[in-house]
Design an enzyme around this catalytic site. Structure first.
Site, PDB file in Angstrom:
ATOM      1  N   LEU A 177       0.805  -1.128   0.036  1.00  0.00           N
ATOM      2  CA  LEU A 177       0.105   0.034  -0.030  1.00  0.00           C
ATOM      3  C   LEU A 177       0.948   1.334  -0.030  1.00  0.00           C
ATOM      4  O   LEU A 177       1.330   1.616   0.919  1.00  0.00           O
ATOM      5  CB  LEU A 177      -1.001   0.043   1.289  1.00  0.00           C
ATOM      6  CG  LEU A 177      -1.883  -1.328   1.461  1.00  0.00           C
ATOM      7  CD1 LEU A 177      -2.655  -1.175   2.675  1.00  0.00           C
ATOM      8  CD2 LEU A 177      -2.824  -1.225   0.119  1.00  0.00           C
ATOM      9  N   ASP A 178       1.153   1.888  -1.318  1.00  0.00           N
ATOM     10  CA  ASP A 178       2.151   2.624  -1.369  1.00  0.00           C
ATOM     11  C   ASP A 178       1.581   4.120  -0.720  1.00  0.00           C
ATOM     12  O   ASP A 178       0.613   4.676  -1.098  1.00  0.00           O
ATOM     13  CB  ASP A 178       2.255   2.996  -2.873  1.00  0.00           C
ATOM     14  CG  ASP A 178       3.058   4.268  -3.154  1.00  0.00           C
ATOM     15  OD1 ASP A 178       4.487   4.042  -2.975  1.00  0.00           O
ATOM     16  OD2 ASP A 178       2.710   5.264  -3.621  1.00  0.00           O
ATOM     17  N   ALA A 179       2.699   5.049  -0.098  1.00  0.00           N
ATOM     18  CA  ALA A 179       2.013   6.164   0.593  1.00  0.00           C
ATOM     19  C   ALA A 179       0.858   6.232   1.415  1.00  0.00           C
ATOM     20  O   ALA A 179       0.110   7.200   1.309  1.00  0.00           O
ATOM     21  CB  ALA A 179       2.055   7.154  -0.739  1.00  0.00           C
ATOM     22  N   ILE A 180       0.497   5.246   2.015  1.00  0.00           N
ATOM     23  CA  ILE A 180      -0.807   5.052   2.293  1.00  0.00           C
ATOM     24  C   ILE A 180      -1.249   5.986   3.719  1.00  0.00           C
ATOM     25  O   ILE A 180      -2.332   6.279   4.019  1.00  0.00           O
ATOM     26  CB  ILE A 180      -0.995   3.432   2.812  1.00  0.00           C
ATOM     27  CG1 ILE A 180      -2.647   3.038   2.912  1.00  0.00           C
ATOM     28  CG2 ILE A 180      -0.461   3.332   4.416  1.00  0.00           C
ATOM     29  CD1 ILE A 180      -2.959   3.049   1.530  1.00  0.00           C
TER      30      ILE A 180
END
Length: 579
Positions: free
Chosen positions: A240-243
């Site tokens: 989950l990128d840059a969540i």
């Protein structure tokens, strides 16, 4: 992704899903969202194979982090070239492969996605991805905080499509946004032209990366659909990128808000319902305590979090020849349950984040690291502070080069290789699952020519390699790549062969010598113990061993506590207790 149709209803028995939906979207809206969610799960229930077990990870797990086109052969789809390379060189060495965003994109080397559900034709197609997944456990990127300005979703927003009207944050530029945490020294709002006139949209990272509005239920449902589609396509882990930036609320920092945690809990509950074998991995390049908050209570959020403080603290240990601060921090690495663990890494496609070191290192030490990296030919990226000043937030340099001594430009490559492998051994020894960047596994150096070509500092660590050249270097026993890869294989095989390295096994940081990072590991059944010793200094270290007899997993040599152990500079010794 989900098509139209009328699948059988899939009842969600987890009451927490209903409560979370009510918390985020209100009690009145929650039932309708739940009904659509149940329909979606019914659609995927027959398309996602049932889990063989609830296994998440064990000591054999290690993940290679790579772009889909990291190795290239003329006339062949890069994903196909990569798949063949992985089969020939990494079977039995790593179990997992993190394919960095392989979707069509417009900027940021893949992290400005045009279409989440399509493989970039320049890389290959879904069959190439699933072919890799037959031999390796796949990690996909879910770049869901933002989407490309050229995406169909954003174009529909600009065209006034009512379905996409609230997919993005249209903000009055007169709003007071001074409290918002800024990860980069770039404008927070970007003016765009819509059919109804100019609007200002929220852009945390760049004007080509438009933040999604999760306060709109349609966005949430579209993203759940996407995550389930990824599982259908073979994702065993989802990054989950840059969540941390996912929820916005004016007047707050807009990072780590309760709604963000609630959304991750929803993703986890949905996966537990339909694909309990899938691991969620949160990527939050922030101070340590904020980072580990994404474990939740140990059962309800991410199963793994990126251990972002490890890279800068390890770098500091080698720069100073003292493992004290690294050891002190590592003693705090407790887990809230035996169902979660750290995703340990030293290098990645991005630079080395400094924000996770703040509060752990004195500010003068952070500045010293940045200055040293500049002397080594690297780059330093900065962020704006509320008082108008700037602080270094990321080091853009290959990790191999970051460990070098700027006062010894002609240093012996063998000495540099030993230092580099010692740093990697620290990462492999710690409790957690190791993530190994492609260039680290093969001892790549920095690529300043790429920075000159693209104008982006992060390109220094993203060189694409001709497969014929790489394989020739790996076959040459005198090459640096061969030496690093052989040493890495030895470390990984020792780790895989000992249950003491289980990602949730016992761990204790030992105080044996200021220059030695020493960690005691024990398997979850408490049958095997290993003491991992790494000398971070340029001098030999003589240390006493705890009472007992030991065998070095790396050399086979025996040792006893009746005599002190000498560790040469940057020597690694992993001692399994045998009495």
């Amino acid at each position: 992704m989900m098509d139209s149709g009328h699948p059988m209803k899939h009842e969600i028995e987890n009451e927490k899903v209903k409560d979370l939906l009510a918390f985020i979207y209100g009690a009145e809206a929650a039932p309708a969202i739940l009904a659509r969610l149940e329909k979606m799960l019914a659609h995927y229930a027959g398309r996602i194979p049932p889990a063989a077990s609830a296994h998440y990870f064990d000591e054999s797990d290690a993940v290679l982090i790579t772009y889909g086109d990291m190795v290239q052969r003329p006339g062949e789809a890069p994903l196909r070239t990569l798949g063949g390379f992985l089969e020939n060189h990494l079977s039995g060495v790593v179990k997992g492969v993190h394919l960095l965003p392989f979707y069509p994109y417009t900027s940021d080397d893949g992290f400005s996605v045009v279409d989440y559900a399509v493989v970039d034709p320049a890389l290959g197609d879904w069959s190439d991805v699933t072919a890799i997944g037959r031999s390796f456990r796949l990690m996909f990127d879910a770049v869901i905080n933002h989407i490309s300005a050229e995406s169909g979703w954003f174009k529909a927003f600009l065209a006034g499509d009512p379905h996409y009207r609230r997919f993005f944050h249209a903000i009055d530029p007169g709003e007071d946004l001074s409290a918002v945490f800024r990860p980069r020294a770039l404008p927070l709002l970007t003016e765009v032209q819509t059919v109804s006139g100019p609007r200002h949209v929220w852009t945390t990272f760049s004007d080509d990366q438009i933040d999604l509005n999760f306060a709109e239920p349609e966005v949430f449902l579209a993203i759940v659909d996407l995550l389930l589609f990824y599982v259908q396509q073979g994702a065993g882990l989802i990054r989950l990128d840059a969540i941390g930036f996912m929820w916005k609320e004016i007047g707050t920092t807009c990072i780590h808000l309760p709604q963000t945690h609630a959304l991750i809990q929803l993703f986890r509950a949905i996966m537990d319902e339909i694909a309990p074998q899938v691991v969620l991995v949160t990527e939050t390049n922030v101070p340590h305590l904020d980072n580990i908050s994404y474990f939740g209570d140990g059962t309800n959020e991410a199963q793994m979090v990126y251990n972002f403080s490890l890279p800068p603290l390890t770098l500091h240990a080698f720069h100073t020849g003292n493992a004290g601060i690294l050891s002190e921090w590592a003693r705090t690495l407790t887990l809230p349950s035996d169902r979660v663990t750290f995703f340990n890494f030293l290098a990645s496609h991005d630079g080395i984040g400094l924000t996770p070191a703040r509060g752990l290192l004195p500010e003068a030490a952070v500045e010293a690291i940045a200055e040293r990296v500049l002397r080594l030919g690297g780059r330093v990226s900065y962020r704006n502070n509320p008082d108008g000043s700037q602080s270094p937030y990321e080091l853009n340099i290959n990790y191999f080069d970051a460990l070098a001594d700027p006062d010894r430009p002609d240093e012996d490559p063998g000495r540099m290789a030993s230092r580099f492998l010692c740093a990697q051994a620290i990462m492999l020894a710690l409790r957690g699952m190791p993530g190994i960047y492609f260039h680290s596994l093969f001892g790549s150096r920095g690529w300043p020519e790429g920075v000159a070509e693209t104008g982006r500092a992060r390109t220094i660590n993203r060189e694409k390699l001709a497969i014929n050249r790489l394989e020739a270097e790996l076959a040459d026993s005198t090459s640096l790549r061969h030496r690093i890869f052989a040493g890495y294989r030895r470390l990984l095989r020792a780790r895989t062969g000992s249950p003491a390295f289980h990602p949730t096994g016992e761990q204790e940081i030992l105080q044996l010598h200021p220059a030695v990072f020493a960690v005691w590991r024990q398997d979850i059944a408490r049958r095997e113990e290993v003491i991992c010793l790494q000398n971070v200094s340029e001098a030999a270290a003589v240390i006493p061993l705890p009472a007992g007899r030991y065998e070095d997993l790396l050399t086979g040599q025996g040792h006893g506590s009746d005599a002190p152990l000498r560790l040469d500079p940057h020597q690694v010794s992993w001692l399994r207790r045998v009495d």
